[in-house]
Design a protein around this motif. Structure first.
Motif, PDB file in Angstrom:
ATOM      1  N   ILE A 243     123.859  90.573  73.191  1.00 32.28           N
ATOM      2  CA  ILE A 243     124.014  90.609  71.742  1.00 32.28           C
ATOM      3  C   ILE A 243     122.658  90.953  71.137  1.00 32.28           C
ATOM      4  CG2 ILE A 243     125.901  88.931  71.673  1.00 32.28           C
ATOM      5  CD1 ILE A 243     123.816  86.821  70.844  1.00 32.28           C
ATOM      6  N   PRO A 244     122.634  91.457  69.904  1.00 32.42           N
ATOM      7  CA  PRO A 244     121.346  91.682  69.241  1.00 32.42           C
ATOM      8  C   PRO A 244     120.521  90.396  69.197  1.00 32.42           C
ATOM      9  CG  PRO A 244     123.085  92.781  68.040  1.00 32.42           C
ATOM     10  CD  PRO A 244     123.773  91.945  69.089  1.00 32.42           C
ATOM     11  N   GLY A 245     119.255  90.529  69.510  1.00 37.00           N
ATOM     12  CA  GLY A 245     118.341  89.384  69.507  1.00 37.00           C
ATOM     13  C   GLY A 245     117.931  88.925  70.885  1.00 37.00           C
ATOM     14  N   ILE A 246     118.746  89.204  71.906  1.00 41.15           N
ATOM     15  CA  ILE A 246     118.396  88.797  73.273  1.00 41.15           C
ATOM     16  C   ILE A 246     117.109  89.498  73.711  1.00 41.15           C
ATOM     17  CG2 ILE A 246     119.060  89.130  75.703  1.00 41.15           C
ATOM     18  CD1 ILE A 246     120.431  86.776  74.623  1.00 41.15           C
ATOM     19  N   ILE A 247     116.204  88.733  74.307  1.00 45.61           N
ATOM     20  CA  ILE A 247     114.958  89.295  74.846  1.00 45.61           C
ATOM     21  C   ILE A 247     115.066  89.323  76.358  1.00 45.61           C
ATOM     22  CG2 ILE A 247     112.455  89.104  74.962  1.00 45.61           C
ATOM     23  CD1 ILE A 247     112.514  87.462  72.409  1.00 45.61           C
ATOM     24  N   GLN A 248     115.059  90.522  76.916  1.00 47.63           N
ATOM     25  CA  GLN A 248     115.106  90.703  78.362  1.00 47.63           C
ATOM     26  C   GLN A 248     113.719  91.061  78.887  1.00 47.63           C
ATOM     27  OE1 GLN A 248     118.333  93.792  78.199  1.00 47.63           O
ATOM     28  NE2 GLN A 248     119.220  92.514  79.793  1.00 47.63           N
ATOM     29  N   VAL A 249     113.488  90.737  80.160  1.00 53.95           N
ATOM     30  CA  VAL A 249     112.212  91.082  80.785  1.00 53.95           C
ATOM     31  C   VAL A 249     112.491  91.958  82.004  1.00 53.95           C
ATOM     32  CG1 VAL A 249     110.063  90.242  81.774  1.00 53.95           C
ATOM     33  CG2 VAL A 249     111.223  88.890  80.012  1.00 53.95           C
ATOM     34  N   PRO A 250     112.287  93.267  81.891  1.00 54.16           N
ATOM     35  CA  PRO A 250     112.487  94.160  83.036  1.00 54.16           C
ATOM     36  C   PRO A 250     111.356  93.998  84.044  1.00 54.16           C
ATOM     37  CG  PRO A 250     111.710  95.392  81.139  1.00 54.16           C
ATOM     38  CD  PRO A 250     111.932  93.983  80.664  1.00 54.16           C
ATOM     39  N   PRO A 251     111.452  94.655  85.218  1.00 56.65           N
ATOM     40  CA  PRO A 251     110.446  94.463  86.271  1.00 56.65           C
ATOM     41  C   PRO A 251     109.003  94.730  85.837  1.00 56.65           C
ATOM     42  CG  PRO A 251     112.377  95.540  87.175  1.00 56.65           C
ATOM     43  CD  PRO A 251     112.593  95.464  85.697  1.00 56.65           C
ATOM     44  N   ALA A 252     108.794  95.644  84.893  1.00 59.08           N
ATOM     45  CA  ALA A 252     107.420  95.942  84.456  1.00 59.08           C
ATOM     46  C   ALA A 252     106.799  94.786  83.685  1.00 59.08           C
ATOM     47  CB  ALA A 252     107.402  97.200  83.604  1.00 59.08           C
TER      48      ALA A 252
END
Length: 327
Positions: A243-252
């Protein structure tokens, strides 16, 4: 009716969003600054969810093909009506043949042009918002371009002074509820979620540094540049709903905040979620500006929401009283 005389990619018709279809891969879309949209519609006696034009590429120019009324909210886009300056966050009548120009903002990133009756484009899945990736909704499923003619809906009568009315923007009117740093950087309130525990060793990096909005940012999401976050262990996750607002952390290690055109599913670790009432503030930041992440709570989110809704209700009552007094 209005005619687009000058525009560029990414200027689109938007309303408050398309809800209830994420399970089949349809994103919410809608205005990046929903508070500006709702306030502009209130100024015009429109339904708060009525469609308007979101402008984020400048200059933008339209010509009015009939007498109507407009509200300009969001970023201070140095508006000119037939060459004469207009105040930001204002509402006024316009006449057939007049031309409105919005220029690169003094402050903010996105301006909103609301028109009496709302922009009348077909509803698709319950919304008039433009879904650019899906190429549907809005005006022919695309960004606006020169020569486009937009119809407007039925409008209620408005009693306005000749020079219109202007209001104090919510960032000022509600300043105590929307904190900034001493340097004027936005304090973005977030609630830890999902895999936050994987990053507790980097808590100093999460809370004790400013995060710069990357040039790799758009309506889908804002990437934050800063000292990268590293999980304490490698974890394989199944895809989950976004949903809008979620903060994801990709491998970088550089967080991505999902926004209006957010993907509907993803598998990167979830660090936190921005409280809904701070998303409009984020939508008014440009690449290169910085934010601070501040740990918050559901109780704080409800408090800010209540204050925001009260401000909107007061604005609605003010416009009602003004209309009555002008009769």
């Amino acid at each position: 009716m209005i005619e687009i005389e000058q525009s560029a990619a990414l200027n689109t018709v938007q309303d408050t969003g398309r809800y209830g279809w994420r399970d089949i891969g349809v994103s919410v879309s809608g205005a990046m600054d929903s508070l500006a949209l709702r306030a502009g519609n209130i100024l015009l006696n429109n339904p708060q969810q009525a469609a308007a034009i979101e402008i984020q590429m400048f200059p933008f120019r339209v010509r009015f093909l009939r007498d109507t009324a407009i509200a300009i909210t969001g970023a201070d886009c140095r508006a000119l009506l037939d060459g004469k300056p207009l105040l930001p966050w204002s509402v006024r009548h316009v006449r057939q043949g007049e031309t409105l120009e919005l220029r690169f903002p003094r402050q903010g990133a996105r301006g909103y042009l609301c028109v009496a009756g709302g922009i009348d484009v077909p509803e698709v899945l319950g919304s008039r918002s433009t879904a650019l990736r899906g190429e549907f909704g809005g005006h022919e499923g695309r960004a606006l371009k020169r020569g486009d003619i937009l119809n407007t809906g039925d409008a209620l009568a408005l009693n306005l002074p000749e020079d219109g009315l202007s209001i104090v923007p919510p960032a000022q009117a509600l300043a105590e509820f929307f904190p900034v740093t001493e340097q004027g950087e936005l304090k973005l309130r977030v609630i830890p979620s999902g895999e936050f525990g994987l990053f507790t060793a980097d808590s100093d990096r999460i809370w004790q540094q400013s995060w710069k909005i990357s040039m790799q940012s758009n309506r889908t999401g804002y990437r934050l540049n800063g000292a990268p976050l590293r999980p304490s262990k490698t974890t394989e996750l199944r895809s989950y709903g976004l949903i809008p607002g979620i903060i994801q952390v990709p491998p970088a290690g550089e967080p991505i905040i999902q926004l209006s055109d957010a993907n509907t599913a993803g598998g990167y670790p979830k660090l936190a979620c921005v409280i809904e009432q701070d998303l409009w503030r984020l939508g008014q930041l440009q690449p290169g500006q910085s934010v601070w992440l501040v740990e918050s709570s559901a109780a704080e989110a409800r408090r800010v929401q209540a204050a925001t809704e009260q401000w909107l209700n007061t604005l609605k009552e003010t416009m009602r009283l003004w209309g009555n007094s002008a009769n």
